[in-house]
Scaffold this motif. Structure first.
Motif, PDB file in Angstrom:
ATOM      1  N   ASN A  82     -22.603  33.248  11.604  1.00  0.00           N
ATOM      2  CA  ASN A  82     -22.367  34.126  10.741  1.00  0.00           C
ATOM      3  C   ASN A  82     -23.795  34.992  10.124  1.00  0.00           C
ATOM      4  O   ASN A  82     -24.337  34.689   9.471  1.00  0.00           O
ATOM      5  N   LYS A  83     -24.146  35.673  11.100  1.00  0.00           N
ATOM      6  CA  LYS A  83     -25.254  36.430  11.171  1.00  0.00           C
ATOM      7  C   LYS A  83     -24.963  37.892  11.301  1.00  0.00           C
ATOM      8  O   LYS A  83     -23.918  38.319  12.055  1.00  0.00           O
ATOM      9  N   ILE A  84     -25.507  38.833  10.584  1.00  0.00           N
ATOM     10  CA  ILE A  84     -25.707  40.255  10.799  1.00  0.00           C
ATOM     11  C   ILE A  84     -26.250  40.738  12.275  1.00  0.00           C
ATOM     12  O   ILE A  84     -25.793  41.401  12.965  1.00  0.00           O
ATOM     13  N   GLU A  85     -27.330  39.964  12.269  1.00  0.00           N
ATOM     14  CA  GLU A  85     -28.307  40.384  13.794  1.00  0.00           C
ATOM     15  C   GLU A  85     -28.121  39.356  14.322  1.00  0.00           C
ATOM     16  O   GLU A  85     -28.055  38.004  13.908  1.00  0.00           O
ATOM     17  N   PRO A  86     -28.252  39.186  15.778  1.00  0.00           N
ATOM     18  CA  PRO A  86     -28.238  40.544  16.635  1.00  0.00           C
ATOM     19  C   PRO A  86     -26.949  41.134  16.832  1.00  0.00           C
ATOM     20  O   PRO A  86     -26.006  40.408  16.462  1.00  0.00           O
ATOM     21  N   ARG A  87     -26.876  42.564  17.225  1.00  0.00           N
ATOM     22  CA  ARG A  87     -25.762  43.292  17.333  1.00  0.00           C
ATOM     23  C   ARG A  87     -25.293  43.167  18.876  1.00  0.00           C
ATOM     24  O   ARG A  87     -26.048  43.352  19.704  1.00  0.00           O
ATOM     25  N   ILE A  88     -24.207  42.933  19.034  1.00  0.00           N
ATOM     26  CA  ILE A  88     -23.606  42.780  20.584  1.00  0.00           C
ATOM     27  C   ILE A  88     -22.471  44.114  20.510  1.00  0.00           C
ATOM     28  O   ILE A  88     -21.415  43.879  19.714  1.00  0.00           O
ATOM     29  N   PHE A  89     -22.758  44.938  21.535  1.00  0.00           N
ATOM     30  CA  PHE A  89     -21.571  46.193  21.716  1.00  0.00           C
ATOM     31  C   PHE A  89     -21.602  46.720  20.167  1.00  0.00           C
ATOM     32  O   PHE A  89     -20.371  47.183  19.939  1.00  0.00           O
ATOM     33  N   SER A  90     -22.509  46.985  19.359  1.00  0.00           N
ATOM     34  CA  SER A  90     -22.863  47.524  18.155  1.00  0.00           C
ATOM     35  C   SER A  90     -21.974  46.891  17.057  1.00  0.00           C
ATOM     36  O   SER A  90     -21.496  47.377  16.111  1.00  0.00           O
ATOM     37  N   LEU A  91     -21.504  45.493  17.460  1.00  0.00           N
ATOM     38  CA  LEU A  91     -20.772  44.711  16.399  1.00  0.00           C
ATOM     39  C   LEU A  91     -21.828  43.615  16.005  1.00  0.00           C
ATOM     40  O   LEU A  91     -22.457  43.280  16.446  1.00  0.00           O
ATOM     41  N   SER A  92     -21.590  43.096  14.730  1.00  0.00           N
ATOM     42  CA  SER A  92     -22.401  42.242  13.977  1.00  0.00           C
ATOM     43  C   SER A  92     -22.080  41.012  14.945  1.00  0.00           C
ATOM     44  O   SER A  92     -20.963  40.804  15.359  1.00  0.00           O
ATOM     45  N   PHE A  93     -23.087  39.936  15.112  1.00  0.00           N
ATOM     46  CA  PHE A  93     -22.570  38.637  15.882  1.00  0.00           C
ATOM     47  C   PHE A  93     -21.387  38.103  15.161  1.00  0.00           C
ATOM     48  O   PHE A  93     -20.525  37.499  16.038  1.00  0.00           O
ATOM     49  N   ALA A  94     -21.269  37.934  13.976  1.00  0.00           N
ATOM     50  CA  ALA A  94     -20.016  37.225  13.499  1.00  0.00           C
ATOM     51  C   ALA A  94     -18.570  37.911  13.734  1.00  0.00           C
ATOM     52  O   ALA A  94     -17.736  37.209  14.202  1.00  0.00           O
ATOM     53  N   TYR A  95     -18.716  39.340  14.059  1.00  0.00           N
ATOM     54  CA  TYR A  95     -17.600  40.050  14.355  1.00  0.00           C
ATOM     55  C   TYR A  95     -17.410  39.615  15.782  1.00  0.00           C
ATOM     56  O   TYR A  95     -16.376  39.462  16.401  1.00  0.00           O
ATOM     57  N   PHE A  96     -18.656  39.946  16.678  1.00  0.00           N
ATOM     58  CA  PHE A  96     -18.107  39.729  18.275  1.00  0.00           C
ATOM     59  C   PHE A  96     -17.981  38.013  18.292  1.00  0.00           C
ATOM     60  O   PHE A  96     -17.124  37.720  19.223  1.00  0.00           O
ATOM     61  N   TRP A  97     -18.181  37.239  17.512  1.00  0.00           N
ATOM     62  CA  TRP A  97     -18.006  35.634  17.688  1.00  0.00           C
ATOM     63  C   TRP A  97     -16.372  35.581  17.583  1.00  0.00           C
ATOM     64  O   TRP A  97     -15.675  34.831  18.305  1.00  0.00           O
ATOM     65  N   GLN A  98     -15.704  36.085  16.376  1.00  0.00           N
ATOM     66  CA  GLN A  98     -14.650  35.942  16.228  1.00  0.00           C
ATOM     67  C   GLN A  98     -13.544  36.588  16.893  1.00  0.00           C
ATOM     68  O   GLN A  98     -12.607  36.000  17.739  1.00  0.00           O
ATOM     69  N   ILE A  99     -14.171  37.764  17.494  1.00  0.00           N
ATOM     70  CA  ILE A  99     -13.162  38.542  18.765  1.00  0.00           C
ATOM     71  C   ILE A  99     -13.379  37.730  20.078  1.00  0.00           C
ATOM     72  O   ILE A  99     -12.243  37.555  20.707  1.00  0.00           O
ATOM     73  N   SER A 100     -14.475  37.190  20.267  1.00  0.00           N
ATOM     74  CA  SER A 100     -14.533  36.443  21.526  1.00  0.00           C
ATOM     75  C   SER A 100     -13.656  35.059  21.535  1.00  0.00           C
ATOM     76  O   SER A 100     -13.048  34.541  22.475  1.00  0.00           O
ATOM     77  N   MET A 101     -13.708  34.670  20.359  1.00  0.00           N
ATOM     78  CA  MET A 101     -12.894  33.231  20.230  1.00  0.00           C
ATOM     79  C   MET A 101     -11.433  33.491  20.422  1.00  0.00           C
ATOM     80  O   MET A 101     -10.642  32.753  20.792  1.00  0.00           O
ATOM     81  N   ASN A 102     -10.956  34.769  19.911  1.00  0.00           N
ATOM     82  CA  ASN A 102      -9.557  35.193  19.862  1.00  0.00           C
ATOM     83  C   ASN A 102      -9.163  35.443  21.250  1.00  0.00           C
ATOM     84  O   ASN A 102      -8.091  35.060  21.615  1.00  0.00           O
ATOM     85  N   ILE A 103     -10.110  35.887  22.117  1.00  0.00           N
ATOM     86  CA  ILE A 103      -9.669  36.361  23.418  1.00  0.00           C
ATOM     87  C   ILE A 103      -9.705  34.863  24.084  1.00  0.00           C
ATOM     88  O   ILE A 103      -8.891  34.731  24.971  1.00  0.00           O
ATOM     89  N   LEU A 104     -10.487  33.796  23.871  1.00  0.00           N
ATOM     90  CA  LEU A 104     -10.511  32.658  24.605  1.00  0.00           C
ATOM     91  C   LEU A 104      -9.276  31.827  24.275  1.00  0.00           C
ATOM     92  O   LEU A 104      -8.702  31.321  25.195  1.00  0.00           O
ATOM     93  N   ILE A 105      -8.669  31.955  23.109  1.00  0.00           N
ATOM     94  CA  ILE A 105      -7.447  31.383  22.781  1.00  0.00           C
ATOM     95  C   ILE A 105      -6.431  31.993  23.156  1.00  0.00           C
ATOM     96  O   ILE A 105      -5.604  31.342  23.809  1.00  0.00           O
TER      97      ILE A 105
END
Length: 91
Positions: free
Chosen positions: A32-55
């Motif tokens: 639950n962090k704003i930084e670092p940014r991955i693909f110009s997304l905050s890490f929290a958004y990137f984490w949720q998207i990656s978990m949904n893709i894994l599911i």
């Protein structure tokens, strides 16, 4: 039959684990962090998207594994006229 149950338990445990990893507050605090940014997304958004893709990937793999072993076979028998009339009478 035993292999089907074992396979379903393994996939269910992985599925539940990924859901808990994505949403359980104690496990989500580290992501639950704003930084670092991955693909110009905050890490929290990137984490949720990656978990949904894994599911999603786990569910697709589960489907293909079950279809490979023939566990998706469903026998569908059409109703006879007598059964159809019986259903109409009971309504």
């Amino acid at each position: 039959m035993k292999s089907v149950v074992t396979r379903n338990i393994i996939f269910s445990a992985c599925f539940i684990g990924l859901i808990l990893l994505a949403s359980f507050p104690g496990l989500f605090d580290f992501s639950n962090k704003i930084e670092p940014r991955i693909f110009s997304l905050s890490f929290a958004y990137f984490w949720q998207i990656s978990m949904n893709i894994l599911i999603f990937a786990l569910l697709i793999i589960w489907y293909f594994v079950d279809s490979k072993y023939g566990d998706l076979d469903i026998d569908i028998e059409p109703l006879t006229k007598a059964e159809l009339l019986e259903r109409e009478v009971t309504r």
